[in-house]
Write an enzyme that holds these catalytic residues in place. Structure first.
Site, PDB file in Angstrom:
ATOM      1  N   GLY A  97       0.820  -1.199   0.000  1.00  0.00           N
ATOM      2  CA  GLY A  97       0.000   0.000   0.000  1.00  0.00           C
ATOM      3  C   GLY A  97       0.859   1.257   0.000  1.00  0.00           C
ATOM      4  N   SER A  98       0.372   2.287   0.662  1.00  0.00           N
ATOM      5  CA  SER A  98       1.038   3.598   0.622  1.00  0.00           C
ATOM      6  C   SER A  98       2.371   3.624   1.349  1.00  0.00           C
ATOM      7  CB  SER A  98       0.112   4.670   1.199  1.00  0.00           C
ATOM      8  OG  SER A  98      -1.009   4.841   0.358  1.00  0.00           O
TER       9      SER A  98
END
Length: 648
Positions: free
Chosen positions: A326-327
């Site tokens: 993810g981020s």
């Protein structure tokens, strides 16, 4: 009638020849017999003496003491405990069933143990001792010893068995031992004789299995005199074996306990790494299990409970589990672009909430968009569109190379089971794996840690430690062997432009310390202890256009297994990084909500080497933290009492 003189003389001549022939034959036979007797009694005397000795003297192996395992501060993690057991040698027992029946009148034997012993007898040589009862009392040993003459082949013994006093805390790290199985033997070309002793224990998983040879040691031997029934009369001599090496891990048992307790009932994992040495200070997978259940063979009911749990307690999520980062991956995408000189820190990208790429719309997590975004704001607010645009400029091959430079897509050499490599994909990887060309949409997905990208919590912790230190930190789990320190994992400088690293670190600082940062609610406010971090949320399902138009369903309204994974990585203190942490909560939803508070609490525990002061937390958290600390202290005290009473 008188015989003729000539006839008489001829008859005498015949008798003389027969007597001589018969005498010669008798003399030849007697000579041959004498020579054979001399050969047996003189020439082969040593050989027959040896055969006679072997008939009354047995050689028996002495299992070595297994090396013990400690944490970095000397807390015992795996030790040997005396156990009393009853063994039977089938060839010495005669009628095995009758002997077992006599024994059962003295002791309360478990039918399951008897069945297991009989099965072992069927597949083992008759001269090997088979365990009938284990972990019995001294009173039971005394009963058997007193009735020894009526129990041929039965021997009471004192042996060692493995015990894990920290129980669930180190199950996934240390692993456990168990009896040698046929499968274990099939993997070896020339198994040591001691491995064929039924119920001899070897490492099955985890650290116990990976350093089995060093922990096992070398067997000794003893010569014992036995009588005609095979009963041991006396021990003639003994050669002690060589005990296994004692091992010291880098993990801190107190921090490990806190991290395990802090994860609670979540399906989650956390890793803490020392940014200076690479020492793994905590490595936790939740939920866990009691490794003592496996030492002598786990029951069917207990094993079924573990395997049917949807939270997978047997899996080591910290090194075996791989997730889209993810981020938390955005720092890698940004660094790849910075190192190529493709962006400046002041340049902005317009985020309207999506980006059109090849006729497909890639959305930002914020539906209305972030407007004009620079690099620092993109990290602080976790704007997706900024990284979509960046990735198209830099390309997947350079992003993949940067990811591997920071420890992603690399299998780290740790003495643990099933350490995953993860995936840092590029064009060549997709061509080899799927036989397909890499698409620009694949690059866009990878820029925010989705698509084909996969990383373990261990790899994310290594990535964060390298971002914090600028060095190729290598995770180290083994601190010393028999007191001899093992090589450090400090590593060499990565060769990344220091200005670019500072830019990324400023962005991570903003995430945790500026009001609009995604990790601001889980900040550390103590001077000199502030942390820099990055939240991440990885999708496990596709969101359709229809759902997006109607409104994306909240994680809380989805079944647990369809919710997003929550991630958070961080290091502290920002001025002089000591520790890096990575937390993954499976299907936990948003990283800033589910994973960031755990990462903050664990980091503080590591920084203060124990319970931190309440004023290190924001005011709104202090009452909750105080209650949490008091509860954990009560639970730990109760567990210590239970452990002490169990050992007594």
């Amino acid at each position: 009638m008188k015989r003729n003189v000539k006839d008489v003389e001829a008859s005498h001549r015949k008798l003389s020849r027969r007597a001589l022939l018969l005498g010669g034959l008798q003399l030849t036979f007697a000579g041959a017999l004498a020579m054979r007797m001399r050969h047996l009694q003189v020439d082969q005397a040593d050989q027959f003496r040896l055969l006679a000795e072997e008939n009354r003297i047995n050689i028996r192996l002495i299992p070595p003491a297994r090396g013990q395992i400690y944490d970095r501060n000397g807390t015992i993690l795996a030790q040997n405990s005396q156990s009393y057991r009853i063994t039977i040698v089938p060839e010495d027992a005669g009628d095995v069933g009758e002997v077992i029946d006599k024994l059962s009148r003295l002791l309360s034997l478990d039918p399951e143990d008897i069945e297991r012993a009989l099965a072992e007898m069927r597949r083992s040589p008759p001269f090997l001792p088979i365990t009938l009862a284990d972990q019995i009392s001294w009173d039971d040993i005394s009963k058997v010893a007193v009735n020894a003459p009526a129990l041929p082949g039965i021997t009471p013994e004192v042996g060692l068995t493995r015990v894990y006093p920290q129980r669930e805390d180190f199950a996934h790290v240390v692993g456990y031992v168990g009896p040698v199985s046929d499968y274990d033997l099939s993997k070896l070309t020339d198994p040591e004789p001691i491995l064929r002793i039924p119920r001899f224990q070897i490492g099955k998983v985890g650290f116990e299995a990976k350093v089995e040879q060093d922990l096992r040691g070398k067997a000794g031997a003893k010569r014992v005199e036995v009588n005609a029934t095979g009963r041991v009369m006396r021990e003639l001599d003994r050669r002690e074996g060589e005990a296994g090496a004692d091992m010291q891990l880098t993990v801190d048992a107190d921090l490990q306990y806190y991290t395990q307790a802090r994860l609670g009932n979540e399906s989650a994992s956390a890793v803490v790494i020392d940014c200076e040495s690479g020492d793994v200070r905590a490595i936790v997978s939740s939920p866990s299990f009691d490794p003592n259940l496996f030492v002598r063979g786990i029951s069917v009911a207990d094993y079924r409970t573990l395997t049917e749990d949807p939270y997978r307690p047997l899996a080591n999520k910290s090194v075996q589990g791989t997730y889209p980062p993810g981020s938390t991956f955005k720092m890698i995408t940004a660094l790849a672009a910075l190192e190529e000189g493709l962006i400046g820190t002041e340049e902005t990208v317009w985020c309207p909430g999506h980006l059109e790429v090849s006729g497909r719309r890639f959305h930002c997590w914020k539906r209305a968009g972030h407007g004009h975004v620079d690099l620092n704001t993109s990290l602080k607010s976790s704007c997706d569109v900024y990284y979509y645009d960046l990735a198209i400029k830099v390309g997947i091959d350079k992003i993949s190379a940067m990811a591997k430079r920071f420890g992603l897509g690399v299998r780290h050499d740790l003495p643990m089971s099933a350490v995953a490599r993860g995936i840092a994909p590029n064009k060549e990887w997709k061509s080899k794996t799927y036989g397909q060309d890499w698409l620009v949409g694949d690059t866009v997905n990878s820029s925010i840690g989705q698509g084909y990208l996969l990383a373990s919590p261990m790899q994310l912790a290594v990535m964060t430690a390298r971002l914090a230190s600028g060095r190729s930190i290598t995770p180290r789990l083994l601190k010393s062997i028999d007191g001899v320190e093992q090589p450090s994992g400090a590593g060499e400088p990565l060769g990344i432009n220091e200005n670019n690293l500072r830019t990324i670190r400023r962005g991570m600082y903003s995430v945790s310390n500026e009001r609009r940062g995604t990790g601001y609610r889980s900040r550390i406010i103590a001077d000199g202890m502030r942390m820099a971090g990055k939240s991440g949320t990885s999708q496990v399902r596709n969101i359709t256009a229809a759902e997006r138009a109607a409104g994306v369903i909240r994680n809380e309204d989805l079944p647990w297994e369809r919710r997003d994974h929550a991630l958070f990585v961080a290091y502290a203190p920002v001025e002089d990084p000591k520790f890096a942490v990575a937390v993954v909560v499976e299907h936990g939803g948003g990283g800033s909500k589910a994973a960031a508070p755990i990462a903050r609490d664990v980091l503080l525990q590591a920084l203060y080497d124990g319970a931190p002061p309440l004023d290190a937390y924001p005011k709104k958290d202090r009452s909750r933290i105080q209650a949490q600390q008091e509860r954990m202290e009560r639970e730990r005290s109760q567990r210590a009492r239970n452990t002490d009473s169990g050992q007594a």
